[in-house]
Structures are given as structure tokens and as C-alpha cells.
Design a protein around this motif. Structure first.
Motif, short mmCIF file in Angstrom:
data_model
loop_
_atom_site.label_atom_id
_atom_site.label_comp_id
_atom_site.label_asym_id
_atom_site.label_seq_id
_atom_site.Cartn_x
_atom_site.Cartn_y
_atom_site.Cartn_z
N ALA A 57 0.83 -1.21 0.00
CA ALA A 57 0.00 0.00 0.00
C ALA A 57 0.86 1.25 0.00
CB ALA A 57 -0.94 -0.01 1.20
N LYS A 58 1.94 1.20 0.76
CA LYS A 58 2.87 2.34 0.80
C LYS A 58 3.49 2.57 -0.56
CE LYS A 58 7.14 3.91 3.05
NZ LYS A 58 8.21 3.55 4.01
N ARG A 59 3.93 1.48 -1.21
CA ARG A 59 4.55 1.60 -2.53
C ARG A 59 3.56 2.13 -3.56
NH1 ARG A 59 8.57 3.26 -5.03
NH2 ARG A 59 6.82 4.69 -5.32
N ALA A 60 2.33 1.67 -3.50
CA ALA A 60 1.31 2.07 -4.47
C ALA A 60 0.70 3.43 -4.15
CB ALA A 60 0.21 1.02 -4.52
N ASN A 61 1.02 3.96 -2.97
CA ASN A 61 0.47 5.24 -2.53
C ASN A 61 -1.06 5.18 -2.42
OD1 ASN A 61 0.74 7.90 -1.62
ND2 ASN A 61 0.46 8.75 -3.68
N ILE A 62 -1.54 4.09 -1.86
CA ILE A 62 -2.96 3.92 -1.61
C ILE A 62 -3.14 3.42 -0.18
CG2 ILE A 62 -3.58 3.45 -4.02
CD1 ILE A 62 -3.55 0.47 -3.35
N THR A 63 -4.37 3.39 0.28
CA THR A 63 -4.64 2.87 1.62
C THR A 63 -4.71 1.34 1.57
OG1 THR A 63 -7.04 2.90 1.36
CG2 THR A 63 -6.00 4.92 2.15
N VAL A 64 -4.50 0.72 2.72
CA VAL A 64 -4.64 -0.73 2.80
C VAL A 64 -6.06 -1.13 2.46
CG1 VAL A 64 -4.59 -2.72 4.37
CG2 VAL A 64 -2.76 -1.01 4.45
N LYS A 65 -7.02 -0.29 2.83
CA LYS A 65 -8.43 -0.56 2.51
C LYS A 65 -8.64 -0.64 1.00
CE LYS A 65 -13.12 1.20 3.27
NZ LYS A 65 -13.94 2.28 3.89
N ASP A 66 -8.06 0.30 0.26
CA ASP A 66 -8.18 0.26 -1.20
C ASP A 66 -7.41 -0.92 -1.79
OD1 ASP A 66 -9.88 2.39 -1.47
OD2 ASP A 66 -8.30 3.87 -1.88
N LEU A 67 -6.28 -1.23 -1.18
CA LEU A 67 -5.50 -2.38 -1.64
C LEU A 67 -6.35 -3.65 -1.62
CD1 LEU A 67 -2.50 -3.35 -2.35
CD2 LEU A 67 -2.38 -4.00 0.06
N LYS A 68 -7.15 -3.80 -0.59
CA LYS A 68 -8.01 -4.98 -0.46
C LYS A 68 -8.99 -5.10 -1.63
CE LYS A 68 -6.59 -6.48 3.64
NZ LYS A 68 -5.91 -7.80 3.78
N LYS A 69 -9.38 -3.97 -2.20
CA LYS A 69 -10.34 -3.98 -3.31
C LYS A 69 -9.75 -4.62 -4.56
CE LYS A 69 -12.58 0.28 -1.70
NZ LYS A 69 -12.87 1.70 -2.01
N PHE A 70 -8.43 -4.63 -4.64
CA PHE A 70 -7.79 -5.14 -5.85
C PHE A 70 -7.37 -6.61 -5.73
CE2 PHE A 70 -6.23 -0.55 -5.72
CZ PHE A 70 -7.30 -0.08 -6.46
N GLU A 71 -7.47 -7.17 -4.54
CA GLU A 71 -6.96 -8.53 -4.33
C GLU A 71 -7.69 -9.56 -5.18
OE1 GLU A 71 -7.09 -9.24 -0.14
OE2 GLU A 71 -5.17 -8.23 0.24
N GLU A 72 -9.01 -9.43 -5.30
CA GLU A 72 -9.77 -10.41 -6.06
C GLU A 72 -9.51 -10.30 -7.56
OE1 GLU A 72 -13.90 -10.30 -5.14
OE2 GLU A 72 -13.64 -10.83 -3.03
N GLY A 73 -9.01 -9.16 -7.99
CA GLY A 73 -8.79 -8.94 -9.41
C GLY A 73 -7.43 -9.38 -9.91
#
Length: 341
Positions: free
Chosen positions: A263-279
Motif C-alpha cells: 500500500a505504501k509503494r502504491a500510494n494507496i490505503t490498505v483498505k483500497d489495496l483490499k479492493k484489488f486482491e480479487e482482481g
């Protein structure tokens, strides 16, 4: 005379002993001499399947495998493709589509050595409220980055319904700009990958029409290295491939820490990171072995490469198809699989 001769012999003995010790010390590797002195520079950019490389850097996994890798982050994906083709990188994280597009002109060659993942929903065609089917796209403005993965996804979806790319009005924009054009209602649809489609869905009434989940194997995300590096440092390439699977093991055993780093590397929140896991469908060693083999569907890279090359040639993104047999090298995943069997 006798004493001088003895002294001379003693001196020669001591000098010989020192020389032997010095030679032995040179042959003994220091903690850092086992690493390649010049770093291997690998580019990566904003895609959920590539963010895990940051874990190797943060957790010392490259060093643990005795390979000196410098990761180079690119805010613009296209810049990373251009850098590898120009010989400014030793490797890059990129799709099969883009590898084929750039391989013919790459100064040091481009070779796929590892499949990180397949997009399984993180590439999407997002449409405005009144569009409900692929057929509804006829005559509509669709913003995509021409010739890259979401353009290919669009072409596959249109082809499946007996349509073609010529049935829509393509608006060629870099992905971030394409999403902006969609949100400001200048176009009717947009092709975007994560995390850009989150912004696209902020347009009132917008929705997902199709995604890469509907076309398994169509978008393969890869580690691509220069042929020059493979020829000159195959043992380091092997170490890099092993590091990737060490990363995956770390992610499974330390999910919270892994998410924090990504999340730090992508400059997003961990919450948003979770949205991409299934994809994202991360590939195991077994998945890699299958992907490198010939087959009759998109889950086999040699087959997918032919389909992609035809698409790029048909729409003028290539003037000549590169030798597709030269862009795959499965030996490194095969060696690793053999060691683990």
C-alpha cells in the motif's frame, strides 16, 4: 655465508607463506562479494501484481538470495517500457501485450522469465449509465490507451459479440487521462486498470461492463529481462526468480506486513489495496509451467502471443511480428520446480 643462506631461506619461506595466505583470503568470499557488484536494475509501476516486489526490497529478500537488485519505480508505465527497450534497464514488469509490441526494437532483447499474475478483474471497461451491453457501445466514444492491454480487452469483448474495434470511436489517451475524460463526460466508456478504475466509477451512474475476469489469460503480467542479462548472468536471473516465490511465501505468512508495504509503494490505503486482491490471480510455480507451454487457449502464453500479435498487426501497432519463439524462457521456473519436487 651459512647464516645468510639460512636467513635467505627463512625469508623466502615467510614470503611464500604470506602469499599463500593472501591468495586464500582472496578466494574466501566476503559477505558482500557474493553479490553481483553492479546492481541489476528492474523497473516496475502501478499494478497490483507488481507491487509485491517492494517486499523484497523492504525485507531483504534479494540479499538473502545473494543477488544485487535495484528496483526502479515508474509513475508512468509507458516510460518503463521505453526504458527497457532502450537498454536503460536490465528488466521490467510488463504485460505480454507490451512485450510483443516492444520486443522487435529492444536493443538488448526482451525475454519473459516469469509470470507474476494474470489480471482476473483488475482491467475493466467502465461505461456510462445508458450503456448495458457490448452492442450498446456501437458508435460510442471509448477512451483507451491504444495498443495496450485494455484496448486488447475491448477488442476481445467486441469480437465475442461479432463486432470489431471499428464499430466504436476510439479516443486514444494515456490511462489516467482517459479516466479523466470519462469522469468529465467527454467520452461514453473507458478502458482502465487498477487503481484507475476506482476513479472512473466516481462518475454518477457508471458501472463495469466487462473485465479481464471474463477472458482468463488474456492479460498476463510478467517479469521480462534483457537477453543480454540472461546470457551474461543466468545464475543471478535464477536468484531473482526464486526471490519472487520467496515474496509470495512472505505474503502468505505475513499478510498484514505485506499489505502495509504494498500500500505504501502504491500510494494507496490498505483498505483500497483490499479492493484489488480479487482482481489478481497470482501464479504458482505450477501455473507458470502451464503458462509457458503451447496450448489452444489464452491460458497458454505461446497461443496468447499469437492472438496479441495478430491484434497489434491488424490495427497498425506493429509493422512486423517479432520472433515469438525468442521471447519465452521457461528454464528458470523449471529449475526451481525441479528443486522443489
Amino acid at each position: 655465508m651459512k647464516s645468510r643462506k639460512i636467513l635467505t631461506i627463512c625469508c623466502l619461506f615467510v614470503m611464500s607463506l604470506l602469499l599463500v595466505i593472501a591468495c586464500n583470503n582472496q578466494n574466501q568470499p566476503s559477505p558482500t562479494s557474493q553479490l553481483n557488484d553492479k546492481p541489476i536494475v528492474i523497473g516496475y509501476s502501478t499494478w497490483a501484481g507488481w507491487w509485491p516486489w517492494a517486499i523484497a526490497e523492504e525485507e531483504g529478500l534479494f540479499a538473502a538470495n545473494k543477488v544485487n537488485v535495484q528496483l526502479k519505480w515508474f509513475d508512468g508505465y509507458l516510460e518503463s517500457l521505453q526504458a527497457l527497450a532502450a537498454g536503460q534497464l536490465d528488466g521490467n514488469c510488463q504485460t505480454l501485450n507490451d512485450t510483443i509490441a516492444f520486443a522487435g526494437d529492444a536493443v538488448n532483447g526482451e525475454v519473459v522469465v516469469l509470470v507474476n499474475d494474470n489480471s482476473a478483474g483488475n482491467d475493466k471497461i467502465i461505461v456510462s449509465e445508458e450503456i448495458n451491453t457490448i452492442e450498446d457501445l456501437k458508435g460510442k466514444k471509448v477512451a483507451v490507451e491504444e495498443g495496450v492491454v485494455d484496448d486488447f480487452l475491448l477488442a476481445l469483448a467486441l469480437e465475442k459479440q461479432g463486432m470489431s474495434r471499428e464499430d466504436v470511436e476510439i479516443v486514444n489517451l494515456e490511462t489516467g487521462q482517459a479516466v479523466l475524460a470519462f469522469v468529465t463526460e467527454k467520452v461514453d466508456a473507458v478502458g482502465a486498470f487498477a487503481p484507475f478504475w476506482l476513479t472512473a466509477l466516481e462518475r454518477p451512474g457508471s458501472k463495469e461492463l466487462i473485465s479481464s475476469k471474463d477472458f482468463p489469460g488474456a492479460i498476463a503480467d510478467l517479469l521480462v529481462l534483457s537477453q543480454k542479462l540472461i546470457d551474461e548472468q543466468p545464475e543471478q536471473v535464477q536468484a531473482i526468480v526464486k526471490t519472487w516465490f520467496d515474496i509470495r511465501e512472505f505474503m502468505e505468512k505475513n499478510p498484514e506486513r505485506a499489505d502495509e508495504i504494498m500500500a505504501k509503494r502504491a500510494n494507496i490505503t490498505v483498505k483500497d489495496l483490499k479492493k484489488f486482491e480479487e482482481g489478481v490471480k497470482f501464479f504458482t510455480l505450477e501455473d507458470n509451467l502451464k503458462a509457458f507451454t503451447p496450448g489452444n487457449n489464452m491460458e497458454h502464453m505461446p497461443y496468447a502471443a499469437e492472438k496479441i500479435a495478430d491484434f497489434l498487426l491488424k490495427f497498425g501497432f506493429l509493422t512486423k511480428i517479432p520472433d515469438l519463439n525468442q521471447i519465452f524462457d521457461a528454464r528458470f521456473v523449471k529449475v526451481l520446480a525441479a528443486k522443489q519436487s
